[in-house]
Design a protein around this motif. Structure first.
Motif, PDB file in Angstrom:
ATOM      1  N   ILE A 172       0.808  -1.216   0.000  1.00 30.36           N
ATOM      2  CA  ILE A 172       0.000   0.000   0.000  1.00 30.36           C
ATOM      3  C   ILE A 172       0.845   1.272   0.000  1.00 30.36           C
ATOM      4  O   ILE A 172       0.593   2.183  -0.796  1.00 30.36           O
ATOM      5  N   PRO A 173       1.866   1.404   0.850  1.00 31.72           N
ATOM      6  CA  PRO A 173       2.666   2.640   0.813  1.00 31.72           C
ATOM      7  C   PRO A 173       3.292   2.903  -0.553  1.00 31.72           C
ATOM      8  O   PRO A 173       3.304   4.038  -1.033  1.00 31.72           O
ATOM      9  N   LYS A 174       3.811   1.860  -1.200  1.00 37.23           N
ATOM     10  CA  LYS A 174       4.412   2.029  -2.525  1.00 37.23           C
ATOM     11  C   LYS A 174       3.356   2.442  -3.542  1.00 37.23           C
ATOM     12  O   LYS A 174       3.576   3.357  -4.349  1.00 37.23           O
ATOM     13  N   LEU A 175       2.209   1.783  -3.497  1.00 42.98           N
ATOM     14  CA  LEU A 175       1.147   2.075  -4.452  1.00 42.98           C
ATOM     15  C   LEU A 175       0.639   3.502  -4.291  1.00 42.98           C
ATOM     16  O   LEU A 175       0.429   4.226  -5.276  1.00 42.98           O
ATOM     17  N   PHE A 200      -4.843  -1.559  11.101  1.00 42.33           N
ATOM     18  CA  PHE A 200      -4.263  -0.763  10.015  1.00 42.33           C
ATOM     19  C   PHE A 200      -5.020   0.549   9.933  1.00 42.33           C
ATOM     20  O   PHE A 200      -6.246   0.571  10.027  1.00 42.33           O
ATOM     21  N   LYS A 201      -4.282   1.647   9.720  1.00 40.04           N
ATOM     22  CA  LYS A 201      -4.885   2.977   9.669  1.00 40.04           C
ATOM     23  C   LYS A 201      -4.521   3.626   8.325  1.00 40.04           C
ATOM     24  O   LYS A 201      -3.458   4.234   8.181  1.00 40.04           O
ATOM     25  N   PRO A 202      -5.393   3.504   7.346  1.00 40.67           N
ATOM     26  CA  PRO A 202      -5.082   3.962   5.990  1.00 40.67           C
ATOM     27  C   PRO A 202      -4.677   5.428   5.892  1.00 40.67           C
ATOM     28  O   PRO A 202      -3.784   5.769   5.109  1.00 40.67           O
ATOM     29  N   LEU A 203      -5.313   6.306   6.660  1.00 37.94           N
ATOM     30  CA  LEU A 203      -5.021   7.735   6.521  1.00 37.94           C
ATOM     31  C   LEU A 203      -3.593   8.062   6.940  1.00 37.94           C
ATOM     32  O   LEU A 203      -3.024   9.057   6.475  1.00 37.94           O
ATOM     33  N   LEU A 204      -2.999   7.239   7.788  1.00 39.31           N
ATOM     34  CA  LEU A 204      -1.607   7.438   8.169  1.00 39.31           C
ATOM     35  C   LEU A 204      -0.647   6.967   7.080  1.00 39.31           C
ATOM     36  O   LEU A 204       0.555   7.211   7.167  1.00 39.31           O
ATOM     37  N   HIS A 205      -1.195   6.296   6.059  1.00 43.02           N
ATOM     38  CA  HIS A 205      -0.392   5.821   4.933  1.00 43.02           C
ATOM     39  C   HIS A 205      -0.706   6.597   3.650  1.00 43.02           C
ATOM     40  O   HIS A 205      -0.428   6.118   2.559  1.00 43.02           O
ATOM     41  N   GLY A 206      -1.298   7.774   3.786  1.00 47.84           N
ATOM     42  CA  GLY A 206      -1.530   8.632   2.638  1.00 47.84           C
ATOM     43  C   GLY A 206      -2.842   8.428   1.915  1.00 47.84           C
ATOM     44  O   GLY A 206      -3.095   9.074   0.886  1.00 47.84           O
ATOM     45  N   ILE A 207      -3.700   7.564   2.419  1.00 50.28           N
ATOM     46  CA  ILE A 207      -5.016   7.338   1.809  1.00 50.28           C
ATOM     47  C   ILE A 207      -5.974   8.417   2.291  1.00 50.28           C
ATOM     48  O   ILE A 207      -5.913   8.879   3.426  1.00 50.28           O
ATOM     49  N   ASP A 208      -6.884   8.833   1.413  1.00 50.79           N
ATOM     50  CA  ASP A 208      -7.782   9.943   1.727  1.00 50.79           C
ATOM     51  C   ASP A 208      -8.990   9.535   2.560  1.00 50.79           C
ATOM     52  O   ASP A 208      -9.405  10.262   3.462  1.00 50.79           O
ATOM     53  N   ILE A 209      -9.569   8.375   2.228  1.00 49.82           N
ATOM     54  CA  ILE A 209     -10.828   7.978   2.865  1.00 49.82           C
ATOM     55  C   ILE A 209     -10.760   6.498   3.237  1.00 49.82           C
ATOM     56  O   ILE A 209     -10.497   5.645   2.386  1.00 49.82           O
ATOM     57  N   SER A 210     -11.000   6.210   4.500  1.00 45.55           N
ATOM     58  CA  SER A 210     -11.055   4.830   4.985  1.00 45.55           C
ATOM     59  C   SER A 210     -12.516   4.457   5.218  1.00 45.55           C
ATOM     60  O   SER A 210     -13.241   5.153   5.939  1.00 45.55           O
ATOM     61  N   ILE A 211     -12.924   3.364   4.603  1.00 42.40           N
ATOM     62  CA  ILE A 211     -14.319   2.931   4.639  1.00 42.40           C
ATOM     63  C   ILE A 211     -14.421   1.603   5.370  1.00 42.40           C
ATOM     64  O   ILE A 211     -13.587   0.726   5.191  1.00 42.40           O
ATOM     65  N   VAL A 230     -14.385   7.549   6.999  1.00 44.77           N
ATOM     66  CA  VAL A 230     -13.624   8.577   7.700  1.00 44.77           C
ATOM     67  C   VAL A 230     -12.657   9.201   6.698  1.00 44.77           C
ATOM     68  O   VAL A 230     -11.898   8.499   6.034  1.00 44.77           O
ATOM     69  N   SER A 231     -12.695  10.526   6.610  1.00 47.85           N
ATOM     70  CA  SER A 231     -11.932  11.248   5.599  1.00 47.85           C
ATOM     71  C   SER A 231     -10.846  12.109   6.226  1.00 47.85           C
ATOM     72  O   SER A 231     -10.969  12.557   7.377  1.00 47.85           O
ATOM     73  N   ASN A 232      -9.809  12.358   5.444  1.00 52.29           N
ATOM     74  CA  ASN A 232      -8.820  13.356   5.848  1.00 52.29           C
ATOM     75  C   ASN A 232      -9.367  14.753   5.583  1.00 52.29           C
ATOM     76  O   ASN A 232     -10.467  14.930   5.030  1.00 52.29           O
ATOM     77  N   GLU A 233      -8.603  15.759   5.960  1.00 52.84           N
ATOM     78  CA  GLU A 233      -9.049  17.149   5.805  1.00 52.84           C
ATOM     79  C   GLU A 233      -9.281  17.501   4.339  1.00 52.84           C
ATOM     80  O   GLU A 233     -10.217  18.218   4.000  1.00 52.84           O
ATOM     81  N   ARG A 234      -8.431  16.980   3.457  1.00 52.03           N
ATOM     82  CA  ARG A 234      -8.493  17.333   2.038  1.00 52.03           C
ATOM     83  C   ARG A 234      -9.836  16.988   1.396  1.00 52.03           C
ATOM     84  O   ARG A 234     -10.342  17.744   0.565  1.00 52.03           O
TER      85      ARG A 234
END
Length: 402
Positions: A172-175, A200-211, A230-234
């Motif tokens: 995931i981080p590479k992708l 696992f916390k997707p938003l800490l790995h650069g993902i915008d929205i974790s569903i 759950v979304s990031n600020e962006r």
């Protein structure tokens, strides 16, 4: 406990116990109150106008926006997934479809893992196709070339790891890094139901929205339906406004039960993990079992990424048999199990089993994608029963296999 005191609690297990329990939400009780309403009464026109402009996560305005019961849950879920805002939905499928709809328009393109939850794929292949949004599915076992599939009109990259049924884990981080380099404006979403926002916390790995499908581990007792994103600020402003326009909401009782489920989430997940690993190790050594598709095992594609990026495993995994079984044999195997019951969904306290033959599994994958399973597969959810009883049940079941 005020916010400053709460922020000092660094351990997520403690945070899950205490989040969403401010006095405003509990009214001095232990748990948040259940506030049921459609209409919110305003003392003045000025108050109504002010409330309409204030935070959707904390301000009473209209029942569909939420009550104190909803706000308590959203606060906890933002903390769990490290996000800026949370939208609630009546099911996991609704969370996926409505989050996608919030960001696409006719002419857009979606890049989605080919091992995604089957309803996610069906939504793309049927509904989105009708409104002129195209989808390309990528091989979940591929290590290179995925971002080459990103085109100038690609709007969303949709991930799910581990994959539904076959449990592949991507790098995931590479992708994410390569996708951002190709298109900085890309919206990256992930179905994070398997890890429950805990492992696992997707938003800490650069993902915008974790569903997530909160129906699973968050509720934990197989008795309510829930989805959330759950979304990031962006991306929060767009997700908030568009899903509100789409009429998404849940009832206060479901919100209350989800908050209650959060209190024991860490404890339950750790037991699911322990039981699941014990059962998986039993199956690994069984003569009639071929592959263990559990992310913690090296026989599962992407095991090296799982060990690097995830902090643990839940109770859901799959295994294949050494020989393919016909439908009569499969029926004989699963129709008389004592503990493992046959059902869709998972994440409750109870153990479940779902048999899948390769021909049916192939129907859930894009036609141009290689299927890495060629014998009968069983997906199991290992619950909170004594694992020795589960193993005994599986022993009797496997004795009927060819």
């Amino acid at each position: 406990m005020d916010k400053k005191e709460f922020d000092s609690l660094q351990n997520v297990d403690t945070q899950l116990i205490h989040s969403g329990r401010r006095d405003r939400y509990t009214q001095k009780a232990v748990n948040p109150i259940i506030q049921r309403t459609s209409s919110v009464i305003f003392d003045s026109l000025a108050d109504k106008t002010k409330a309409g402009k204030e935070n959707h996560l904390t301000t009473l305005y209209y029942g569909r926006r939420g009550t104190l019961t909803h706000f308590a849950l959203k606060e906890s879920l933002c903390l769990l997934e490290k996000g800026a805002g949370c939208a609630l939905f009546p099911s996991g499928a609704a969370a996926i479809t409505q989050s996608i709809l919030a960001f696409v328009k006719t002419g857009d393109h979606i890049l989605m893992t080919g091992s995604a939850y089957e309803p996610s794929q069906s939504f793309c292949n049927n509904f989105l196709k009708k409104i002129g949004v195209s989808t390309t599915f990528f091989d979940p076992t591929a290590t290179d070339g995925i971002t080459d599939l990103i085109t100038k009109n690609t709007r969303i990259l949709f991930l799910e790891a581990p994959g539904s049924i076959t449990m592949e884990v991507q790098d995931i981080p590479k992708l994410v890094k390569e996708a951002r380099k190709k298109n900085p404006e890309l919206i990256i979403m992930m179905d994070n139901t398997w890890a429950a926002g805990y492992f696992f916390k997707p938003l800490l790995h650069g993902i915008d929205i974790s569903i997530q499908s909160g129906t699973k581990y968050l509720i934990g007792h197989s008795d309510f339906m829930l989805g959330f994103a759950v979304s990031n600020e962006r991306c929060w402003d767009i997700l908030r406004e568009q899903t509100y326009l789409l009429g998404q909401t849940i009832d206060s009782d479901t919100a209350y039960m989800a908050s209650r489920g959060l209190r024991t989430l860490a404890t339950r997940l750790k037991q699911h993990e322990q039981n699941g690993l014990l059962v998986a190790n039993f199956l690994k050594n069984h003569p009639k079992v071929d592959k263990i598709l559990h992310p913690a095992f090296d026989s599962c594609p992407g095991n090296e990424y799982f060990k690097r990026d995830f902090t643990g495993a839940c109770g859901l995994f799959s295994f294949t048999l050494s020989n393919n079984q016909n439908k009569d044999t499969i029926a004989a195997m699963v129709d008389n199990t004592q503990i493992l019951k046959m059902a869709f969904s998972w994440g409750g306290y109870e153990s479940l089993i779902l048999p899948i033959i390769p021909e049916d599994l192939a129907k859930t994958r894009p036609q141009n994608m290689q299927l890495h399973v060629d014998t009968t597969l069983f997906r199991v959810h290992i619950g909170l029963e004594d694992p020795n009883d589960i193993i005994e049940d599986l022993t009797h079941m496997l004795a009927k296999a060819n």
